[in-house]
Write an enzyme that holds these catalytic residues in place. Structure first.
Site, PDB file in Angstrom:
ATOM      1  N   HIS A 216      -5.660  -0.883   4.795  1.00  0.00           N
ATOM      2  CA  HIS A 216      -5.215   0.513   4.827  1.00  0.00           C
ATOM      3  C   HIS A 216      -6.293   1.312   5.577  1.00  0.00           C
ATOM      4  O   HIS A 216      -7.280   1.743   4.995  1.00  0.00           O
ATOM      5  CB  HIS A 216      -5.059   0.998   3.378  1.00  0.00           C
ATOM      6  CG  HIS A 216      -4.499   2.379   3.225  1.00  0.00           C
ATOM      7  ND1 HIS A 216      -3.505   2.666   2.314  1.00  0.00           N
ATOM      8  CD2 HIS A 216      -4.780   3.553   3.830  1.00  0.00           C
ATOM      9  CE1 HIS A 216      -3.221   3.960   2.366  1.00  0.00           C
ATOM     10  NE2 HIS A 216      -3.990   4.532   3.271  1.00  0.00           N
TER      11      HIS A 216
ATOM     12  N   CYS B 284      -3.014   7.602   7.939  1.00  0.00           N
ATOM     13  CA  CYS B 284      -3.590   6.263   7.832  1.00  0.00           C
ATOM     14  C   CYS B 284      -2.619   5.242   8.438  1.00  0.00           C
ATOM     15  O   CYS B 284      -1.426   5.498   8.540  1.00  0.00           O
ATOM     16  CB  CYS B 284      -3.819   5.889   6.367  1.00  0.00           C
ATOM     17  SG  CYS B 284      -4.945   6.989   5.510  1.00  0.00           S
TER      18      CYS B 284
ATOM     19  N   THR C  38       0.854  -1.183   0.000  1.00  0.00           N
ATOM     20  CA  THR C  38       0.000   0.000   0.000  1.00  0.00           C
ATOM     21  C   THR C  38       0.892   1.236   0.000  1.00  0.00           C
ATOM     22  O   THR C  38       1.992   1.221   0.540  1.00  0.00           O
ATOM     23  CB  THR C  38      -1.053  -0.016   1.133  1.00  0.00           C
ATOM     24  OG1 THR C  38      -2.074   0.920   0.815  1.00  0.00           O
ATOM     25  CG2 THR C  38      -0.467   0.327   2.490  1.00  0.00           C
TER      26      THR C  38
END
Lengths: 162, 204
Positions: free
Chosen positions: A46, A29, A23
């Site tokens: 994520h 995040c 990711t």
């Protein structure tokens, strides 16, 4: 050829070895990587936000509280044992120093992820959280190694593996 | 039901038109600051899935200078000004007389060059937006970061992602004279609830 899957923001994916889950650009995040080392089943999510507030949501992967249990359920379908899982987490940075609201989101995401993992009985083997730099991560389902890329001094990419 | 379900082609065209006026003013401001000719591209308005942001760019991990400025009032949103590293260095050299080898360790003076550019460039965009729509807009102090492109954009959309899975990105590229590459980008990102307000103010 190494198999790679890139996971979008607020999405999750479970996979069987051989697979590298990727990711990109984790700011506040948090990337949560899970793995059953015996069955070689891995998963990544994520997480964007700490909690969904109990509402019905269209993208459950955005939230730590609903997304992580869903990822575990997906991994179970692929043969992982929920009691054998281990976790590695990265992210939760505060990219803008003067911005109180997003600084809080990073911190709250980390806290929420840890709390949910604890509730699910998944131990955290290692973590690379906080700070001010965004991270991109690659998780090997085979070895459980988590490679983290972030912008370091001299505008070069800094790579570390946990 | 999402606000975005009501968005039609004519609305997108109107957002493009507004952005054209805003960036026209912004380009004039950037040009007079750098004493270079600045050209703008036709704005690109797109409704994107927030989850797909990392896939929108050819080089999502490119080191970029990101300077967002928030505005509040009748509309809430932010304008994100982005510079590639080469034009960013050139701007420092033009305005301070010396560049910087490593933009990740800027001192206060260098940071304030960028936040001031954002104030002027995005400020003129916000004024144009306010005058055109007759809406009251008040801008805040810009912030700055030097980091991966996709993370800067995702982070800027994040606070509007609580209720929505999509966002409208209004993108304009600046072409600065003597730069072989397009070096600066500007994104207008609106709070979802502000989109119908904006369209209403335009009689739509």
């Amino acid at each position: 050829m190494e198999k790679k899957t890139i996971i979008g923001i607020g999405e999750y994916k479970a996979a069987i070895n051989p697979m590298t889950l990727v990711t990109l650009g984790l700011g506040s995040c948090v990337g949560v990587c899970l793995r059953d080392p015996r069955q070689r089943v891995g998963g990544m999510i994520h997480v964007m936000l700490p909690e969904s507030g109990g509402k019905s949501v269209t993208k459950p992967g955005k939230y730590a509280d609903v997304g992580i249990p869903l990822l575990i359920a997906e991994m179970k379908k692929l043969g992982a044992s929920p009691t054998a899982l281990e976790a590695k987490i990265a992210g939760g940075a505060a990219m803008f120093k003067s911005d109180k609201s997003t600084m809080e989101v990073g911190r709250r995401n980390i806290d929420s992820v840890k709390q949910i993992l604890k509730q699910c009985g998944v131990p955290i083997l290692s973590e690379e959280c906080g700070g001010s730099r965004a991270r991109s991560i690659e998780y090997s389902v085979e070895t459980g190694a988590l490679m983290i890329r972030k912008v370091g001094g001299g505008e070069k990419t800094e790579i570390l593996t946990i | 039901m999402s606000y975005y379900d009501q968005i039609q082609g004519t609305h997108m065209d109107m957002l493009k038109e507004i952005s054209n006026i805003g960036t026209g003013n912004a380009a004039t401001a950037l040009s007079s600051m750098t004493s270079k000719k600045v050209e703008i591209t036709v704005p690109n308005v797109s409704l994107v899935e927030i989850s797909q942001i990392p896939f929108l760019f050819k080089d999502p991990e490119k080191v970029t200078v990101g300077i967002p400025i928030m505005f509040h009032g009748d509309l809430n949103g932010k304008i994100l000004l982005l510079f590639d590293t080469e034009p960013a260095r050139e701007i420092l050299e033009l305005l301070l007389g010396f560049g910087n080898e490593d933009l990740t360790v800027m001192d206060e003076m260098q940071k304030s060059v960028f936040t001031e550019i954002c104030n002027i460039v995005c400020g003129s965009y916000i004024v144009a937006l306010s005058q055109f729509t007759n809406l009251f807009l008040n801008s805040e102090v810009p912030q700055i970061t030097v980091d991966m492109l996709t993370a800067i954009i995702a982070e800027s959309c994040l606070e509007y992602a609580v209720e929505e899975d999509r966002t409208i990105l209004i993108e304009t590229r600046f072409h600065i004279e003597d730069q072989s590459v397009i070096g600066a980008y500007l994104f207008l990102i609106l709070e979802p609830a502000s989109i119908p307000k904006l369209l209403e103010s335009l009689g739509m």
